[in-house]
Design a protein around this motif. Structure first.
Motif, PDB file in Angstrom:
ATOM      1  N   PRO A  68     -14.192  -5.847  -7.609  1.00 28.08           N
ATOM      2  CA  PRO A  68     -12.809  -5.532  -7.094  1.00 28.08           C
ATOM      3  C   PRO A  68     -13.056  -6.062  -5.523  1.00 28.08           C
ATOM      4  N   SER A  71     -12.814  -3.540   0.380  1.00 28.45           N
ATOM      5  CA  SER A  71     -12.003  -2.765   1.386  1.00 28.45           C
ATOM      6  C   SER A  71     -12.153  -3.034   2.822  1.00 28.45           C
ATOM      7  N   TYR A 161      -7.676  -5.147 -11.267  1.00 28.20           N
ATOM      8  CA  TYR A 161      -7.354  -4.409 -10.169  1.00 28.20           C
ATOM      9  C   TYR A 161      -6.184  -4.892  -9.547  1.00 28.20           C
ATOM     10  N   ILE A 162      -5.891  -6.190  -9.597  1.00 21.75           N
ATOM     11  CA  ILE A 162      -4.651  -6.684  -8.967  1.00 21.75           C
ATOM     12  C   ILE A 162      -3.381  -6.335  -9.794  1.00 21.75           C
ATOM     13  N   GLN A 164      -2.971  -3.848 -11.646  1.00 20.65           N
ATOM     14  CA  GLN A 164      -2.628  -2.569 -11.862  1.00 20.65           C
ATOM     15  C   GLN A 164      -1.812  -1.990 -10.653  1.00 20.65           C
ATOM     16  N   ARG A 165      -1.736  -2.867  -9.622  1.00 19.07           N
ATOM     17  CA  ARG A 165      -1.352  -2.449  -8.199  1.00 19.07           C
ATOM     18  C   ARG A 165       0.085  -3.268  -7.906  1.00 19.07           C
ATOM     19  N   LYS A 166       0.573  -3.999  -9.051  1.00 14.96           N
ATOM     20  CA  LYS A 166       1.698  -4.882  -9.352  1.00 14.96           C
ATOM     21  C   LYS A 166       2.880  -3.678  -9.655  1.00 14.96           C
ATOM     22  N   GLN A 171       4.407  -6.696 -13.919  1.00 10.82           N
ATOM     23  CA  GLN A 171       3.675  -6.660 -14.949  1.00 10.82           C
ATOM     24  C   GLN A 171       4.163  -6.948 -16.558  1.00 10.82           C
TER      25      GLN A 171
END
Length: 220
Positions: A68, A71, A161-162, A164-166, A171
């Motif tokens: 991922p 951070s 990872y990307i 899931q955050r959309k 999606q």
């Protein structure tokens, strides 16, 4: 599409022509302008083109797609915490005790935090460049309806990872595009609209505008 220079000109036009914008949008506008300028300086014409199969950006994604993104908080902690602890431990010996030493220590800590935040932001952009490339490729698919990402990359940790955050709607659109299986046509190139077409409707003439300014200047 990487047209940061064109975007910078269009954003500056809003300020130069005194266009009406809401007060709440002013801060966002200047933030976007700074973001575009930073992107233009950082890429220097080497931005990722997902419609090119042999672009170097794909290789960068392949090398980092099993992890991922890093951070920014993690980088900040790793870069500044050792120095902050060292400053606290040595503050009594260097600056002494009392209010003077306390103030000097606070200033040094504050400067270290500011420097660490700036450094962490820069390192995050460099380390997460493959993630930004993949995000650009995903946005390219969402906007064109063609697929350019191969199957193994879609199952990678970075892609999930990307994804899931959309937003859910985004999606769902991506799932439909993937199911359609429409590959990018050979020789495909981006086509942009004529951004100055509205000037023709307004019968805008640069020469006439300059003549009017010259006449007004002569009258003064």
């Amino acid at each position: 599409m990487g047209l940061y220079g064109e975007a910078d000109i269009r954003l500056n036009t809003i300020i130069e022509q005194n266009m009406d914008i809401a007060t709440s949008q002013t801060g966002k506008l200047y933030y976007l302008m700074n973001l575009v300028k930073a992107a233009a300086e950082g890429t220097s014409g080497t931005y990722f083109r997902p419609w090119e199969k042999n672009h170097d950006g794909w290789g960068a994604i392949d090398s980092k797609m099993r992890k991922p993104p890093v951070s920014e908080t993690f980088i900040f902690m790793m870069a500044t915490m050792p120095f902050l602890l060292l400053e606290v431990v040595l503050s009594d010996k260097i600056f002494g005790q009392g209010w003077g030493g306390f103030c000097l220590t606070s200033v040094v800590i504050f400067a270290t935090v500011l420097f660490g935040m700036r450094l962490a932001k820069r390192w995050t952009g460099l380390l997460n460049k493959p993630a930004y490339n993949l995000l650009r490729a995903m946005n390219f698919e969402a906007s064109t309806g063609f697929t350019v990402i191969y199957e193994e990359m879609r199952l990678s940790v970075l892609y999930l990872y990307i994804m899931q955050r959309k937003p859910i709607a985004w999606q769902e659109r991506m799932v439909k595009i993937i199911d359609s299986g429409k590959n990018l046509p050979q020789g495909w190139k981006p086509q942009l609209p004529d951004f100055d077409s509205h000037l023709d409707d307004l019968e805008y003439d640069d020469d006439e505008f300059e003549d009017e300014q010259l006449e007004a200047y002569e009258e003064e």
